[in-house]
Design an enzyme around this catalytic site. Sequence first.
Site, PDB file in Angstrom:
ATOM      1  N   LYS A 181       0.824  -1.146   0.371  1.00  0.00           N
ATOM      2  CA  LYS A 181      -0.102   0.158  -0.301  1.00  0.00           C
ATOM      3  C   LYS A 181       0.761   1.099  -0.014  1.00  0.00           C
ATOM      4  CE  LYS A 181      -1.905   2.799   3.600  1.00  0.00           C
ATOM      5  NZ  LYS A 181      -1.793   3.926   2.448  1.00  0.00           N
ATOM      6  N   GLY A 238       3.318   3.330  13.529  1.00  0.00           N
ATOM      7  CA  GLY A 238       4.715   2.100  14.374  1.00  0.00           C
ATOM      8  C   GLY A 238       4.139   1.156  15.055  1.00  0.00           C
ATOM      9  N   GLU A 255      10.555   0.893  10.208  1.00  0.00           N
ATOM     10  CA  GLU A 255      11.145   1.492   9.800  1.00  0.00           C
ATOM     11  C   GLU A 255      10.849   3.143   9.811  1.00  0.00           C
ATOM     12  OE1 GLU A 255      13.072   4.346   8.928  1.00  0.00           O
ATOM     13  OE2 GLU A 255      12.705   4.756   6.990  1.00  0.00           O
ATOM     14  N   CYS A 289      13.383  10.175   7.073  1.00  0.00           N
ATOM     15  CA  CYS A 289      13.963   9.898   8.130  1.00  0.00           C
ATOM     16  C   CYS A 289      14.977  10.637   9.439  1.00  0.00           C
ATOM     17  CB  CYS A 289      12.791   8.321   8.501  1.00  0.00           C
ATOM     18  SG  CYS A 289      14.078   7.473   7.270  1.00  0.00           S
ATOM     19  N   GLU A 386      10.073  15.435  15.844  1.00  0.00           N
ATOM     20  CA  GLU A 386      10.323  15.215  14.497  1.00  0.00           C
ATOM     21  C   GLU A 386       9.839  16.324  14.079  1.00  0.00           C
ATOM     22  OE1 GLU A 386       9.540  11.694  12.370  1.00  0.00           O
ATOM     23  OE2 GLU A 386      11.170  11.655  11.285  1.00  0.00           O
TER      24      GLU A 386
HETATM   25  P1  NDP Z   1       2.542   7.652   8.754  1.00  0.00           P
HETATM   26  O1  NDP Z   1       2.821   7.518   9.586  1.00  0.00           O
HETATM   27  O2  NDP Z   1       0.698   8.134   9.119  1.00  0.00           O
HETATM   28  O3  NDP Z   1       1.634   7.091   7.124  1.00  0.00           O
HETATM   29  C1  NDP Z   1       2.920   5.762   6.383  1.00  0.00           C
HETATM   30  C2  NDP Z   1       1.936   5.169   6.017  1.00  0.00           C
HETATM   31  O4  NDP Z   1       1.311   4.431   7.531  1.00  0.00           O
HETATM   32  C3  NDP Z   1       0.802   5.206   5.049  1.00  0.00           C
HETATM   33  O5  NDP Z   1       0.613   4.549   3.594  1.00  0.00           O
HETATM   34  C4  NDP Z   1      -0.128   5.765   5.633  1.00  0.00           C
HETATM   35  O6  NDP Z   1      -1.714   5.844   4.565  1.00  0.00           O
HETATM   36  C5  NDP Z   1      -0.230   4.427   6.515  1.00  0.00           C
HETATM   37  N1  NDP Z   1      -1.161   4.006   7.644  1.00  0.00           N
HETATM   38  C6  NDP Z   1      -1.077   5.567   8.461  1.00  0.00           C
HETATM   39  N2  NDP Z   1      -2.583   4.310   8.853  1.00  0.00           N
HETATM   40  C7  NDP Z   1      -1.932   2.855   9.155  1.00  0.00           C
HETATM   41  C8  NDP Z   1      -2.637   2.333  10.376  1.00  0.00           C
HETATM   42  N3  NDP Z   1      -2.813   2.823  11.509  1.00  0.00           N
HETATM   43  N4  NDP Z   1      -2.185   1.653   9.766  1.00  0.00           N
HETATM   44  C9  NDP Z   1      -1.707   0.187   8.813  1.00  0.00           C
HETATM   45  N5  NDP Z   1      -1.034   1.821   7.785  1.00  0.00           N
HETATM   46  C10 NDP Z   1      -1.579   2.962   8.550  1.00  0.00           C
HETATM   47  O7  NDP Z   1       3.083   9.113   8.072  1.00  0.00           O
HETATM   48  P2  NDP Z   1       2.266  10.123   7.505  1.00  0.00           P
HETATM   49  O8  NDP Z   1       2.423  10.305   6.378  1.00  0.00           O
HETATM   50  O9  NDP Z   1       1.121  10.849   8.191  1.00  0.00           O
HETATM   51  O10 NDP Z   1       2.802  11.502   8.367  1.00  0.00           O
HETATM   52  C11 NDP Z   1       3.278  11.942   9.913  1.00  0.00           C
HETATM   53  C12 NDP Z   1       4.522  12.209  10.025  1.00  0.00           C
HETATM   54  O11 NDP Z   1       5.366  10.758  10.577  1.00  0.00           O
HETATM   55  C13 NDP Z   1       5.678  12.616   9.424  1.00  0.00           C
HETATM   56  O12 NDP Z   1       5.322  14.032   9.733  1.00  0.00           O
HETATM   57  C14 NDP Z   1       6.927  12.694  10.205  1.00  0.00           C
HETATM   58  O13 NDP Z   1       7.218  12.304  11.283  1.00  0.00           O
HETATM   59  C15 NDP Z   1       6.762  11.218   9.900  1.00  0.00           C
HETATM   60  N6  NDP Z   1       6.750  10.119   8.428  1.00  0.00           N
HETATM   61  C16 NDP Z   1       8.517   9.177   8.748  1.00  0.00           C
HETATM   62  C17 NDP Z   1       8.862   8.381   7.799  1.00  0.00           C
HETATM   63  C18 NDP Z   1       9.848   7.678   7.734  1.00  0.00           C
HETATM   64  O14 NDP Z   1      10.314   7.542   6.791  1.00  0.00           O
HETATM   65  N7  NDP Z   1      10.190   7.392   9.431  1.00  0.00           N
HETATM   66  C19 NDP Z   1       8.191   8.545   6.762  1.00  0.00           C
HETATM   67  C20 NDP Z   1       6.654   9.501   6.523  1.00  0.00           C
HETATM   68  C21 NDP Z   1       6.138   9.576   7.894  1.00  0.00           C
HETATM   69  P3  NDP Z   1      -1.789   7.101   4.682  1.00  0.00           P
HETATM   70  O15 NDP Z   1      -1.132   8.030   3.311  1.00  0.00           O
HETATM   71  O16 NDP Z   1      -3.307   6.785   3.529  1.00  0.00           O
HETATM   72  O17 NDP Z   1      -2.203   8.060   5.865  1.00  0.00           O
END
Ligand code: NDP
Length: 475
Positions: A181, A238, A255, A289, A386
């Site tokens: 996804k 996570g 991650e 990240c 972050e």
């Molecule tokens: P999320 O952790 O919400 O999203 C990451 C992925 O998980 C997306 O595909 C999201 O879908 C999906 N997701 C959301 N909720 C669930 C759930 N309950 N179960 C399974 N999958 C889920 O990150 P965000 O995009 O909302 O970003 C928020 C913050 O996260 C950022 O500001 C940043 O600080 C951090 N972040 C860290 C990253 C890293 O590489 N470590 C990458 C991205 C974000 P959808 O996009 O549709 O919500």
Amino acid sequence: MFEYAPAPESRDIVDIRPSYGLFINGEWVEPQGEDRHKTVNPATEEVLAEVAWAGEADVDRAVQAAAKAFPVWSAMPGAERAKYLFRIARLIQERSRELAVLETLDNGKPIRESRDVDLPLVAAHFFYYAGWADKLSYAGFGQDPRPLGVAGQVIPWNFPLLMLAWKIAPALACGNTVVLKPAETTPLTALAFADICRQADLPPGVVNIVTGAGETGAALVNHPGVDKVAFTGSTEVGRLIARGLAGTRKKLTLELGGKAANIVFEDAPLDQAVEGIVNGIFFNQGHVCCAGSRLLVQESVAADLLEALKRRLGTLRLGDPLDKNTDIGAINSAEQLAKIRELSEAGEAEGAERWSPACPIPDRGYWFPPTLFTGVAQSHRIAREEIFGPVLSVLTFRTPAEAVEKANNTPYGLSAGVWTEKGSLMLWMASRLRAGVVWSNTFNRFDPTSPFGGYKESGYGREGGRHGLEAYLAV
Ligand code: NDP
């Protein structure tokens, strides 16, 4: 600063369909529900396409397709699986210009980065893991390591196609099948990848792509037919996933976020360090990240370094991500922009001093100028949380021991950087920093052969390299 004439990359090379279905069992299928979502170009707010929103029944269909494909795919000799992976890698290279433009349109990152960093690394990942597919018995995980089954993979929006490659390449090389996804705001390159799977004649069901929001991700990771979950995203989500999977037989790698320290000692080559700091926090608008979001600089050189850094920030070009001169592109979404603004305002309110170069901001789209904060205390939110944007928090230190203590004073532990001429000091620091990756005299350097992953709240498990195979094998 030199004036450059605009050098826009043409977007004619990409053919974006008005609407996309789900990619299940090698076919484009319509979702069972009516829900659709528009994906926009964050630099212009223009709608690029409509994508399907997969519900539980769609996720179930995708998992079943992957489960059905698993016996055939896993029984195939490794050398045969490798042929498919090599084919995918070559197709990515052939279509790299198109994919780079598509990534830039959907994500907002500068074309220079999607073209020169993301796409070459995506292809390199597939080439690298193709090489492992027939050598798994020699990887150090036993004589006859077995795949796990169906991998449910959820990825974020900051490196959409690269995160897909990090997840799909090792999973397939080991003989697993996949349901992936992509993030809600950046689905288009994953959907283009579905076409590449068809072009490569990948057997149906080996790779399935379901688009949707958090609920789709939750339906996928909690599906009982999934044997392995791989997630990259926020620590908050996570944690939710880990809680949901506790007590099940599913194998999990996470991650998550980071708040890396980029540590500059007084003997470091300062001009080189300035470039490393810029690359550390302003690359990909800071949506990284492992970004070097906390600069720790030795007090004796802090004034000189900050002066050089401010001068350099004055030369960064913010604007049209498709222009090959652009250094800083658009923020990926209105939500992310609001979060960056909120934390930056908290920085000022808590007493840190904010600085940005003169930087014209386009009228439309989501933008944030390169920003640095000085006078930052370890207790400030901008030093602890972050921000995931182009915002650098600057702190100082006097001794190596103090640098270690401050660098490790975070719930995260994904990466760190050390700038010094002394090899002994580098190694002394590296052995004390609680971070999965420690770069020395460089930053944000990635290679498919090198494992990547975190300590503490940055997650567990490793992706990349030989270590990355372990997550997809029953060992
Ligand atoms: P999320 O952790 O919400 O999203 C990451 C992925 O998980 C997306 O595909 C999201 O879908 C999906 N997701 C959301 N909720 C669930 C759930 N309950 N179960 C399974 N999958 C889920 O990150 P965000 O995009 O909302 O970003 C928020 C913050 O996260 C950022 O500001 C940043 O600080 C951090 N972040 C860290 C990253 C890293 O590489 N470590 C990458 C991205 C974000 P959808 O996009 O549709 O919500």
